[in-house]
Write a protein that holds these residues in place. Sequence first.
Motif, PDB file in Angstrom:
ATOM      1  N   SER A  87      -3.336  -4.727  -4.449  1.00  0.00           N
ATOM      2  CA  SER A  87      -4.762  -4.894  -4.143  1.00  0.00           C
ATOM      3  C   SER A  87      -5.622  -4.045  -5.081  1.00  0.00           C
ATOM      4  CB  SER A  87      -5.038  -4.514  -2.690  1.00  0.00           C
ATOM      5  OG  SER A  87      -4.700  -3.164  -2.478  1.00  0.00           O
ATOM      6  N   GLN A  88      -5.060  -2.909  -5.554  1.00  0.00           N
ATOM      7  CA  GLN A  88      -5.836  -2.027  -6.426  1.00  0.00           C
ATOM      8  C   GLN A  88      -6.049  -2.635  -7.812  1.00  0.00           C
ATOM      9  OE1 GLN A  88      -3.162   1.241  -5.995  1.00  0.00           O
ATOM     10  NE2 GLN A  88      -3.577   1.217  -3.794  1.00  0.00           N
ATOM     11  N   VAL A  89      -5.043  -3.422  -8.269  1.00  0.00           N
ATOM     12  CA  VAL A  89      -5.161  -3.987  -9.625  1.00  0.00           C
ATOM     13  C   VAL A  89      -5.498  -5.476  -9.608  1.00  0.00           C
ATOM     14  CG1 VAL A  89      -3.691  -2.288 -10.757  1.00  0.00           C
ATOM     15  CG2 VAL A  89      -2.644  -4.279  -9.664  1.00  0.00           C
ATOM     16  N   GLY A  90      -5.590  -6.047  -8.412  1.00  0.00           N
ATOM     17  CA  GLY A  90      -5.949  -7.461  -8.295  1.00  0.00           C
ATOM     18  C   GLY A  90      -4.900  -8.415  -8.854  1.00  0.00           C
ATOM     19  N   ALA A  91      -3.622  -7.995  -8.849  1.00  0.00           N
ATOM     20  CA  ALA A  91      -2.570  -8.853  -9.403  1.00  0.00           C
ATOM     21  C   ALA A  91      -1.950  -9.736  -8.319  1.00  0.00           C
ATOM     22  CB  ALA A  91      -1.492  -7.978 -10.035  1.00  0.00           C
ATOM     23  N   ARG A  92      -1.243 -10.788  -8.761  1.00  0.00           N
ATOM     24  CA  ARG A  92      -0.531 -11.681  -7.849  1.00  0.00           C
ATOM     25  C   ARG A  92       0.948 -11.305  -7.851  1.00  0.00           C
ATOM     26  NH1 ARG A  92      -3.404 -15.090  -4.882  1.00  0.00           N
ATOM     27  NH2 ARG A  92      -1.733 -16.627  -5.013  1.00  0.00           N
ATOM     28  N   LEU A  93       1.603 -11.619  -6.767  1.00  0.00           N
ATOM     29  CA  LEU A  93       3.027 -11.259  -6.647  1.00  0.00           C
ATOM     30  C   LEU A  93       3.876 -11.857  -7.768  1.00  0.00           C
ATOM     31  CD1 LEU A  93       5.360  -9.998  -5.006  1.00  0.00           C
ATOM     32  CD2 LEU A  93       5.451 -12.114  -3.671  1.00  0.00           C
ATOM     33  N   ARG A  94       3.575 -13.134  -8.116  1.00  0.00           N
ATOM     34  CA  ARG A  94       4.438 -13.796  -9.103  1.00  0.00           C
ATOM     35  C   ARG A  94       4.322 -13.176 -10.499  1.00  0.00           C
ATOM     36  NH1 ARG A  94       0.545 -17.946  -8.205  1.00  0.00           N
ATOM     37  NH2 ARG A  94      -0.887 -18.061  -9.954  1.00  0.00           N
ATOM     38  N   ASP A  95       3.221 -12.435 -10.767  1.00  0.00           N
ATOM     39  CA  ASP A  95       3.047 -11.802 -12.082  1.00  0.00           C
ATOM     40  C   ASP A  95       3.464 -10.324 -12.060  1.00  0.00           C
ATOM     41  OD1 ASP A  95       1.795 -14.219 -12.813  1.00  0.00           O
ATOM     42  OD2 ASP A  95      -0.083 -13.492 -11.942  1.00  0.00           O
ATOM     43  N   THR A  96       4.125  -9.920 -10.983  1.00  0.00           N
ATOM     44  CA  THR A  96       4.357  -8.498 -10.784  1.00  0.00           C
ATOM     45  C   THR A  96       5.842  -8.155 -10.786  1.00  0.00           C
ATOM     46  OG1 THR A  96       2.431  -8.531  -9.350  1.00  0.00           O
ATOM     47  CG2 THR A  96       3.845  -6.596  -9.196  1.00  0.00           C
ATOM     48  N   ASP A  97       6.186  -7.040 -11.396  1.00  0.00           N
ATOM     49  CA  ASP A  97       7.592  -6.623 -11.389  1.00  0.00           C
ATOM     50  C   ASP A  97       7.878  -5.516 -10.375  1.00  0.00           C
ATOM     51  OD1 ASP A  97       8.464  -8.423 -13.252  1.00  0.00           O
ATOM     52  OD2 ASP A  97       7.925  -7.136 -14.947  1.00  0.00           O
ATOM     53  N   THR A  98       6.877  -4.713 -10.090  1.00  0.00           N
ATOM     54  CA  THR A  98       7.083  -3.667  -9.079  1.00  0.00           C
ATOM     55  C   THR A  98       5.841  -3.563  -8.210  1.00  0.00           C
ATOM     56  OG1 THR A  98       6.156  -1.957 -10.504  1.00  0.00           O
ATOM     57  CG2 THR A  98       8.546  -2.223 -10.577  1.00  0.00           C
ATOM     58  N   LEU A  99       6.057  -3.248  -6.957  1.00  0.00           N
ATOM     59  CA  LEU A  99       4.923  -2.983  -6.084  1.00  0.00           C
ATOM     60  C   LEU A  99       5.350  -2.110  -4.917  1.00  0.00           C
ATOM     61  CD1 LEU A  99       4.009  -5.775  -3.600  1.00  0.00           C
ATOM     62  CD2 LEU A  99       5.955  -6.055  -5.102  1.00  0.00           C
ATOM     63  N   GLN A 100       4.354  -1.574  -4.234  1.00  0.00           N
ATOM     64  CA  GLN A 100       4.636  -0.740  -3.076  1.00  0.00           C
ATOM     65  C   GLN A 100       3.790  -1.248  -1.913  1.00  0.00           C
ATOM     66  OE1 GLN A 100       3.358   3.601  -1.967  1.00  0.00           O
ATOM     67  NE2 GLN A 100       4.961   3.756  -3.495  1.00  0.00           N
ATOM     68  N   ILE A 101       4.404  -1.316  -0.739  1.00  0.00           N
ATOM     69  CA  ILE A 101       3.646  -1.719   0.450  1.00  0.00           C
ATOM     70  C   ILE A 101       3.802  -0.613   1.495  1.00  0.00           C
ATOM     71  CG2 ILE A 101       3.345  -3.455   2.274  1.00  0.00           C
ATOM     72  CD1 ILE A 101       4.556  -5.539   0.453  1.00  0.00           C
ATOM     73  N   ALA A 102       2.701  -0.224   2.114  1.00  0.00           N
ATOM     74  CA  ALA A 102       2.750   0.755   3.202  1.00  0.00           C
ATOM     75  C   ALA A 102       2.589   0.015   4.525  1.00  0.00           C
ATOM     76  CB  ALA A 102       1.642   1.785   3.029  1.00  0.00           C
ATOM     77  N   TYR A 103       3.545   0.229   5.416  1.00  0.00           N
ATOM     78  CA  TYR A 103       3.508  -0.399   6.739  1.00  0.00           C
ATOM     79  C   TYR A 103       3.267   0.677   7.784  1.00  0.00           C
ATOM     80  CZ  TYR A 103       6.006  -4.224   4.412  1.00  0.00           C
ATOM     81  OH  TYR A 103       6.375  -5.240   3.573  1.00  0.00           O
ATOM     82  N   GLU A 104       2.678   0.252   8.892  1.00  0.00           N
ATOM     83  CA  GLU A 104       2.589   1.181  10.015  1.00  0.00           C
ATOM     84  C   GLU A 104       3.614   0.779  11.063  1.00  0.00           C
ATOM     85  OE1 GLU A 104      -0.977   1.493  12.549  1.00  0.00           O
ATOM     86  OE2 GLU A 104       0.562   2.363  13.837  1.00  0.00           O
ATOM     87  N   VAL A 105       4.473   1.745  11.384  1.00  0.00           N
ATOM     88  CA  VAL A 105       5.514   1.488  12.378  1.00  0.00           C
ATOM     89  C   VAL A 105       5.427   2.587  13.440  1.00  0.00           C
ATOM     90  CG1 VAL A 105       7.993   1.260  12.765  1.00  0.00           C
ATOM     91  CG2 VAL A 105       7.016   0.513  10.590  1.00  0.00           C
ATOM     92  N   ASP A 106       5.040   2.213  14.645  1.00  0.00           N
ATOM     93  CA  ASP A 106       4.933   3.178  15.748  1.00  0.00           C
ATOM     94  C   ASP A 106       4.128   4.421  15.354  1.00  0.00           C
ATOM     95  OD1 ASP A 106       6.266   1.584  17.469  1.00  0.00           O
ATOM     96  OD2 ASP A 106       7.943   2.952  17.850  1.00  0.00           O
ATOM     97  N   GLY A 107       3.042   4.224  14.689  1.00  0.00           N
ATOM     98  CA  GLY A 107       2.169   5.334  14.332  1.00  0.00           C
ATOM     99  C   GLY A 107       2.620   6.125  13.123  1.00  0.00           C
ATOM    100  N   VAL A 108       3.694   5.705  12.485  1.00  0.00           N
ATOM    101  CA  VAL A 108       4.208   6.394  11.304  1.00  0.00           C
ATOM    102  C   VAL A 108       4.034   5.468  10.103  1.00  0.00           C
ATOM    103  CG1 VAL A 108       6.289   7.374  10.249  1.00  0.00           C
ATOM    104  CG2 VAL A 108       5.912   7.612  12.699  1.00  0.00           C
ATOM    105  N   VAL A 109       3.739   6.038   8.926  1.00  0.00           N
ATOM    106  CA  VAL A 109       3.601   5.206   7.730  1.00  0.00           C
ATOM    107  C   VAL A 109       4.961   5.104   7.030  1.00  0.00           C
ATOM    108  CG1 VAL A 109       2.479   4.943   5.484  1.00  0.00           C
ATOM    109  CG2 VAL A 109       1.197   5.865   7.428  1.00  0.00           C
ATOM    110  N   LEU A 110       5.382   3.881   6.749  1.00  0.00           N
ATOM    111  CA  LEU A 110       6.644   3.651   6.035  1.00  0.00           C
ATOM    112  C   LEU A 110       6.292   3.012   4.693  1.00  0.00           C
ATOM    113  CD1 LEU A 110       9.887   3.448   6.388  1.00  0.00           C
ATOM    114  CD2 LEU A 110       9.408   1.023   6.739  1.00  0.00           C
TER     115      LEU A 110
END
Lengths: 202, 178
Positions: free
Chosen positions: B82-105
């Motif tokens: 979202s920071q660079v406005g890229a699409r998944l198919r044009d991307t080789d690496t990415l990071q996703i932060a999830y919220e699980v039971d109040g903890v960030v994964l």
Amino acid sequence: MWKDADVEIERLLTRCRAGDRDAWTKLVERLQSTVFGVTRRLGLSEADAADVFQATFIALYRNLDRIDQALTLPRWIAVTATRECYRVRRTYPEATGSADERTLEDTIAVEQRSAEEIAIESERALVLREGLEQLGGRCRVLLTLLYGEVETSYIEIGAKLGMPIGAIGPTRARCLEKLRKILEREAYFREVDVSPERVRTS
Amino acid sequence: MRPCRRFEQALIVLAEGGEAPEAAAHLDQCEGCTRRLAEYRHLLGEGGIARVTQNAPAEWIARAAAIFPEARRAAVLRHSLSQVGARLRDTDTLQIAYEVDGVVLRVQYARLGTGWQITGRVPDLSWTVQHRGASVPLDPEGGFQIDVRETADTGFDLVLPSGRVAIPGVAEALGEPV
Ligand SMILES: [Zn+2]
């Protein structure tokens, strides 16, 4: 052996493991008649059968991650259901004499043999069921009405399927032959006794 | 051995318990017809269609279906694309932060052939990571790695003391086509 059914069951198992609730519902629908059939075969009361039915599916849910070959699932579920039946009944159908006179070894042997037989039967029954599913449409409905547990007259069938009564005879022959062909491909008849003596006298 | 064509209908009649004297008399000399009759008899007999069309009562089936708990789904907090406005198919690496039971994964995804290498670290060693139903080994710090061959296979599960939490596949998490 019995590839189509296995592939589908494997697919459902994988989806269940990934937490897919719909896949679980489909798996229950696919296996319910197997479990129900075992409770009927062992002559359980309705209340006991309902308990066994639920206990068997709870066991399946708990073991989802441990059943790794689809081929074993129909057998696994039949064996589990049979054991649950024994547990509920605490008597053994094929034993001679009362439970008190039997040794523990006898009891276990009888139970295991019976569970294995029922498992093999159930596995075949599932193939037949899948065969009917594959047949689909009017053929499946017609054969189920004609040869299912509840006998239905030609008049009722004609009304239900919107089919002239004169067409039922030829159609049922065509449908039965179609089903037979599907099952033949699945090697279903391998264990049917076709010795001429047996056929003539039955 | 194939059955004789002219007896095909009669064999079904015999299997149904009807009368077909000519066909019955013929069985003695014909293996094909005998075999076919045995097959039909099996289908129409006790262990055949009658047995397999028995269904459990609908309420039993509904009760068994309800055994399966609804898996909670982890919420996506943010992702690096979202920071660079890229699409998944044009991307080789990415990071996703999830919220699980109040903890960030935080989960990293890196292209690996046709698929992805997924890495992350659970915050609590009592958590289990499962992919396709199998447990993924955790290192002593809770780190895990999952290699998958296709984008559609990037979802996995966390089994927490509070229940199962589904981490969606990468395309699903980003709301993009697989
Ligand atoms: Zn013949």
